[in-house]
Design a protein around this motif. Sequence first.
Motif, mmCIF file in Angstrom:
data_model
loop_
_atom_site.group_PDB
_atom_site.id
_atom_site.type_symbol
_atom_site.label_atom_id
_atom_site.label_comp_id
_atom_site.label_asym_id
_atom_site.label_seq_id
_atom_site.Cartn_x
_atom_site.Cartn_y
_atom_site.Cartn_z
ATOM 1 N N ALA A 171 0.843 -1.192 0.000
ATOM 2 C CA ALA A 171 0.000 0.000 0.000
ATOM 3 C C ALA A 171 0.880 1.243 0.000
ATOM 4 O O ALA A 171 1.882 1.315 0.704
ATOM 5 C CB ALA A 171 -0.911 -0.001 1.219
ATOM 6 N N GLU A 176 -3.872 0.392 -2.832
ATOM 7 C CA GLU A 176 -4.204 -0.533 -1.761
ATOM 8 C C GLU A 176 -3.263 -1.732 -1.767
ATOM 9 O O GLU A 176 -2.676 -2.071 -2.791
ATOM 10 C CB GLU A 176 -5.645 -1.040 -1.922
ATOM 11 C CG GLU A 176 -6.700 0.039 -1.835
ATOM 12 C CD GLU A 176 -8.095 -0.538 -2.004
ATOM 13 O OE1 GLU A 176 -8.198 -1.766 -2.207
ATOM 14 O OE2 GLU A 176 -9.058 0.231 -1.937
ATOM 15 N N GLU A 177 -3.144 -2.340 -0.618
ATOM 16 C CA GLU A 177 -2.375 -3.582 -0.523
ATOM 17 C C GLU A 177 -3.120 -4.686 -1.262
ATOM 18 O O GLU A 177 -4.312 -4.883 -1.069
ATOM 19 C CB GLU A 177 -2.193 -3.984 0.940
ATOM 20 C CG GLU A 177 -1.458 -5.303 1.106
ATOM 21 C CD GLU A 177 -1.536 -5.841 2.524
ATOM 22 O OE1 GLU A 177 -0.553 -6.435 2.992
ATOM 23 O OE2 GLU A 177 -2.604 -5.678 3.151
#
Length: 439
Positions: A171, A176-177
């Motif tokens: 992230a 986003e991760e």
Amino acid sequence: MESRPLTDPLRQTLDAFEAVGEPVTTPEVAERLDIGRRTAYARLERLVEDGRVETKKVGATPGSGGDRWVALRRRRSARRPRSIRSSARCSTTSKSGSSSSTSPSTSSGPTARPNATSVSTGRAVLGANKRRLVTDRIAATVEDSASFADTVLATYDDNSSPQEFECHVTAAGEREERWLEHRSKPIESGTYAGGRVELYYDVTERKRSERSRREDSEVFESFVESVDEYAIFTLDTEGRVQTWNRGAERIKGYAQEDIVGEHVSTFYTAEDCAAGVPKENLAAAAERGSVEFEGWRVDADGDRFWASVTIWAIHDENGELEGYAKVTRDLTERRDRERQLRRERDLTDRLLETAPVRLAIFRPDGTVERTNAVAGRELGLDDAELETLRVEDLDLYDPDGEPIPTAEHPVSRVVETGEPVSDWLVQHDAPTAPSGGCR
């Protein structure tokens, strides 16, 4: 004329057309998109009508191999590259290392929806050097950048076999991760023969689910290992020991390295083994889901102990039997206590019934637990009245005939102090006395 938004099929067709940059035939477009010729022709006509591309064609039969399409002018609608979550494209690397974009339908990937990173989608990467994309842009988003880049670039250097691995996108900012699964393989025929097709599948939810299950499993295993009052272990479908906790070692006497792999019948008596009890218990658990029972078991020293046993059947997500979980508790001491209490109760019963004198057993609250027939007869009370009799209901007198307060009754003193009282002379009113008075 204002251009209408492109559908995904038209965008794929336009991308395939622009990737060439020179006249192409309808069959060539159809082959690159893995669609029929008439479908390809219809899409190209739609692009002309939409004003996205001006074309010239040679030949009169729609969809025939003689039609040639030449891009004279392009109109690009401003659109942002699609993100990891929305992209359904994959990158194709040519022999020279440049990158183009193609539809996932051109490869024989799995049924899961493929996703490509934002730097490898859209026309911005068409014709770009794939190695630079990997080292300068894509690898920077991955947790182990150097290892990721080395692995991907190695597939370009030795483009002879498929490759699969997972990578962790970290992230950063609005990113986003995510977890992605890389799948790539050589292109063996067609225009891009000698190149390589790469797909990135978003497996974030699967990884999160796996991590959650792993954490739950670790917590459960930690709990099981810490329990020493119960033997908790698992068996395979054949009944052989797979896991062993501290409680199992304490109760059954086997170290883990000595018992794992042994059959559950090891813990049964010779009589039960001869009767097929171990097999019957596992079959019952598999059929019913679980079984509970008590019985004799044998420890590592050959000594018997009385055990409470529960066996659960373990099934996979498809309902197939995977094995069994078994919990055993040593109830030998409890069983011995219960047997001792029964012996004491039997002895008390015999004393009450055979003693020629009045006997009564009081509870700590001063109510009567039991009396013998002599007591009831001399007190002039039937069984129902005896059941409700309390210490304070007895009018007791000392040898001089003076009333004894309830708090000083022999029974009250025993309840209060816990010490026995003997040789205490009292009198009480009894309807069976010869004079009807005190005795």
